[in-house]
Design an enzyme around this catalytic site. Structure first.
Site, PDB file in Angstrom:
ATOM      1  N   SER A 240     -32.917  14.528 -26.016  1.00 50.50           N
ATOM      2  CA  SER A 240     -32.177  15.303 -25.003  1.00 50.50           C
ATOM      3  C   SER A 240     -33.152  14.940 -23.597  1.00 50.50           C
ATOM      4  O   SER A 240     -32.579  14.662 -22.655  1.00 50.50           O
ATOM      5  CB  SER A 240     -31.991  16.822 -25.100  1.00 50.50           C
ATOM      6  OG  SER A 240     -33.159  17.312 -25.626  1.00 50.50           O
ATOM      7  N   HIS A 270     -30.712  16.094 -33.786  1.00 46.61           N
ATOM      8  CA  HIS A 270     -31.249  16.603 -32.897  1.00 46.61           C
ATOM      9  C   HIS A 270     -30.941  18.001 -32.775  1.00 46.61           C
ATOM     10  O   HIS A 270     -31.157  19.006 -33.957  1.00 46.61           O
ATOM     11  CB  HIS A 270     -31.216  16.207 -31.703  1.00 46.61           C
ATOM     12  CG  HIS A 270     -32.172  16.423 -30.412  1.00 46.61           C
ATOM     13  ND1 HIS A 270     -33.162  17.235 -30.525  1.00 46.61           N
ATOM     14  CD2 HIS A 270     -31.968  15.933 -29.187  1.00 46.61           C
ATOM     15  CE1 HIS A 270     -33.964  17.181 -29.115  1.00 46.61           C
ATOM     16  NE2 HIS A 270     -33.142  16.598 -28.641  1.00 46.61           N
ATOM     17  N   HIS A 317     -40.215  16.426 -38.748  1.00 41.44           N
ATOM     18  CA  HIS A 317     -40.179  16.195 -37.311  1.00 41.44           C
ATOM     19  C   HIS A 317     -40.688  14.564 -37.066  1.00 41.44           C
ATOM     20  O   HIS A 317     -41.580  14.230 -37.704  1.00 41.44           O
ATOM     21  CB  HIS A 317     -41.079  17.147 -36.593  1.00 41.44           C
ATOM     22  CG  HIS A 317     -40.788  17.123 -35.147  1.00 41.44           C
ATOM     23  ND1 HIS A 317     -41.223  16.456 -34.135  1.00 41.44           N
ATOM     24  CD2 HIS A 317     -40.071  18.103 -34.410  1.00 41.44           C
ATOM     25  CE1 HIS A 317     -41.046  16.928 -33.098  1.00 41.44           C
ATOM     26  NE2 HIS A 317     -39.750  17.775 -33.198  1.00 41.44           N
ATOM     27  N   ARG A 326     -42.789  26.904 -32.762  1.00 41.89           N
ATOM     28  CA  ARG A 326     -41.712  27.560 -32.317  1.00 41.89           C
ATOM     29  C   ARG A 326     -40.946  28.323 -33.585  1.00 41.89           C
ATOM     30  O   ARG A 326     -40.487  29.433 -33.564  1.00 41.89           O
ATOM     31  CB  ARG A 326     -40.656  26.449 -31.663  1.00 41.89           C
ATOM     32  CG  ARG A 326     -41.138  25.789 -30.718  1.00 41.89           C
ATOM     33  CD  ARG A 326     -40.532  24.841 -29.912  1.00 41.89           C
ATOM     34  NE  ARG A 326     -40.172  23.798 -30.910  1.00 41.89           N
ATOM     35  CZ  ARG A 326     -39.528  22.715 -30.901  1.00 41.89           C
ATOM     36  NH1 ARG A 326     -38.465  22.461 -29.779  1.00 41.89           N
ATOM     37  NH2 ARG A 326     -39.252  21.817 -31.702  1.00 41.89           N
ATOM     38  N   ASP A 372     -35.285  24.707 -35.411  1.00 39.46           N
ATOM     39  CA  ASP A 372     -33.958  24.847 -35.905  1.00 39.46           C
ATOM     40  C   ASP A 372     -33.887  25.597 -37.273  1.00 39.46           C
ATOM     41  O   ASP A 372     -32.812  26.067 -37.627  1.00 39.46           O
ATOM     42  CB  ASP A 372     -33.221  23.464 -35.744  1.00 39.46           C
ATOM     43  CG  ASP A 372     -33.120  23.050 -34.534  1.00 39.46           C
ATOM     44  OD1 ASP A 372     -33.021  23.612 -33.609  1.00 39.46           O
ATOM     45  OD2 ASP A 372     -33.247  21.520 -34.233  1.00 39.46           O
TER      46      ASP A 372
END
Ligand code: NMX
Ligand code: MLT
Length: 434
Positions: A240, A270, A317, A326, A372
């Protein structure tokens, strides 16, 4: 000029000679080499992009302007009585590298408020999207439709000096960011709440207003602030951020670039992985008929996914080699507020079960969870049960970082991106000659 723009102008004046000197005096210095492995491997790890806004360390995770996430959440000012900081404060930090004061934040909230009116035609674009359009497609179209508002585009065609490109890009960025919470919330209301729009509340901050326009009561405003801050930036190489940078390098304006950014984020490897995680977990949850699976059942479920030739969504990742910080921040939040929630228990079990299985399978370089793997269950807990919407919120957060990057790209006059390609036969030839 507003205080933020003034500060930015001063920073740009300091940075321009530094970068010019760096390039002029070291133009032949080697930073990295491109091996065949990197060429055919999606340029993984190839050091060929620049950003001073964030840096991703494989072991430590992301730093925004040098600060780790725990530092960010501690240092940035918060609304009275709130646990999570102002999103506006994060944008100020990304743009200037400085932690804002309360006054800086209230100036920026004011700036966003003045620019927040969403033109009627944007609602019409959302209203008339083909049925069954994915929310990310609708978001991309809504942002794209704003292209006609671009100040950069206008100034460019009037004949502006290139040293001033950043100024109108800044205007476009603030104009777009101010509108994004309402655009995103309206897509949600349109698709899932019979199109009943909730008007913005001018007294609320970015995260608070988004929660209000979604129609979800407190403490969802805290979740929104946390979510937008966690997703804002992840250095430049992810799809992105890189797409936003690449498109804007052709001097396409911010609306064209952020719409393209959204399209990149909408891929399942993604940002869309947050939706995939929930689909995947819910498929097991539904099979279990309300019961928590045993460890053996959960292991079987993970292996079945792998044996069917699919990836475990939310794990692995390209850069990180440990659990994504995160993820950890969302885990800590969940342990505090939703530790007895059934779906959180699924996520918690997966956290213990998936990494050893991915390690045993021996393919994924990083067996640990990414951002995610966790975000969806928190959304579910607070009532956003429509999984297809999760990546839209990722996009609102990511736009903050990508806009800050594009403003600086323009300020430092980074050129149009244009790497060189070869044919595979040429590569074979190069290898033979060596
Ligand atoms: N489940 C199963 N296999 C995996 C996984 C996973 N979660 N992650 C990597 N692999 C496989 C990968 O498909 C590849 O297989 P093959 O050799 O057959 O092509 C092999 O392991 C090596 O891949 P890596 O070098 O570890 O990973 P890469 O850098 O190519 O890709 C991701 C990174 C994130 C695309 C990958 O880990 C993945 O597909 N994860 C699941 C999707 C996901 O969670 N994406 C979200 C990422 C975060 N975000 O928000 O963008
Ligand atoms: C991101 O936040 O962009 C993802 O973690 C993907 C990445 O950094 O490659």
């Amino acid at each position: 000029m507003t205080p933020l723009k003034q500060k930015l102008a001063e920073k740009i004046d300091q940075e321009r000679p530094r970068i010019r000197k760096l390039v002029k005096e070291n133009c032949d210095a080697v930073i990295d080499t491109c091996t065949v492995d990197k060429l055919f491997g999606g340029m993984r790890g190839l050091k060929c992009l620049i950003t001073d806004i964030s840096y991703l360390d494989p072991e430590e995770g992301i730093r925004y302007r040098g600060y780790t996430l725990p530092e960010i959440f501690k240092k940035l000012p918060k609304p009275k009585g709130a646990e999570m900081p102002y999103v506006e404060g994060l944008f100020y930090l990304l743009l200037t590298g400085e932690i804002p004061s309360e006054e800086d934040i209230s100036d920026l909230i004011d700036e966003f408020r003045k620019r927040s009116t969403v033109p009627r035609y944007v609602f019409e674009v959302i209203d008339h999207a083909p049925s069954l359009s994915h929310p990310m497609t609708i978001l991309s179209m809504a942002i794209l439709s704003l292209h006609r508002e671009s100040v950069f585009d206008l100034k460019y065609h009037e004949g502006v000096n290139k040293l001033d490109y950043w100024d109108s890009t800044y205007e476009d960025s603030l104009n777009l960011l101010a509108k994004l919470p309402e655009i995103a919330a309206y897509i949600y209301r349109k698709l899932y709440k019979e199109g009943k729009r909730i008007q913005p509340n001018p007294d609320l901050d970015f995260g608070g207003n988004f929660a209000h326009m979604m129609g979800i009561p407190k403490p969802y405003d805290e979740v929104s602030r946390m979510y937008f801050i966690l997703h804002a930036d992840h250095e430049s190489g992810n799809v992105s951020a890189h797409t936003g940078h690449l498109v804007s390098s052709a001097l396409s304006d911010i609306y064209l670039a952020i719409s393209a950014m959204v399209n990149g984020l909408a891929g399942p490897l993604h940002g869309l992985a947050n939706q995939e995680v929930l689909h995947w977990i819910m498929s097991l949850h539904d099979k279990m008929d309300g019961k928590l699976p045993t460890e053996a059942e959960m292991k079987q479920f993970v292996w079945d996914t792998l044996n069917a030739g699919q990836v475990i969504p939310g794990y692995g990742h390209a850069v990180l080699r440990k659990t994504d910080p995160r993820y950890m921040m969302q885990r800590e939040f969940s342990l505090k507020y939703l530790k007895d929630d059934m779906l959180f228990k699924f996520v918690d079990m997966l956290y213990k079960i998936v990494p050893p299985i991915l390690t045993e399978q021996g393919k994924a370089k990083n067996p640990w969870p990414n951002v995610d793997a966790h975000s969806g269950v928190i959304q579910m807990y607070y009532g956003v049960t429509e999984h297809d919407f999760y990546t839209v919120m990722f996009a609102v957060g990511r736009a903050l970082g990508v806009c800050a990057n594009i403003i600086w790209d323009r300020a430092l006059l980074y050129p149009i991106e244009r790497p060189k390609s070869l044919t595979s036969a040429m590569i074979e030839d190069i290898i033979k000659k060596k």
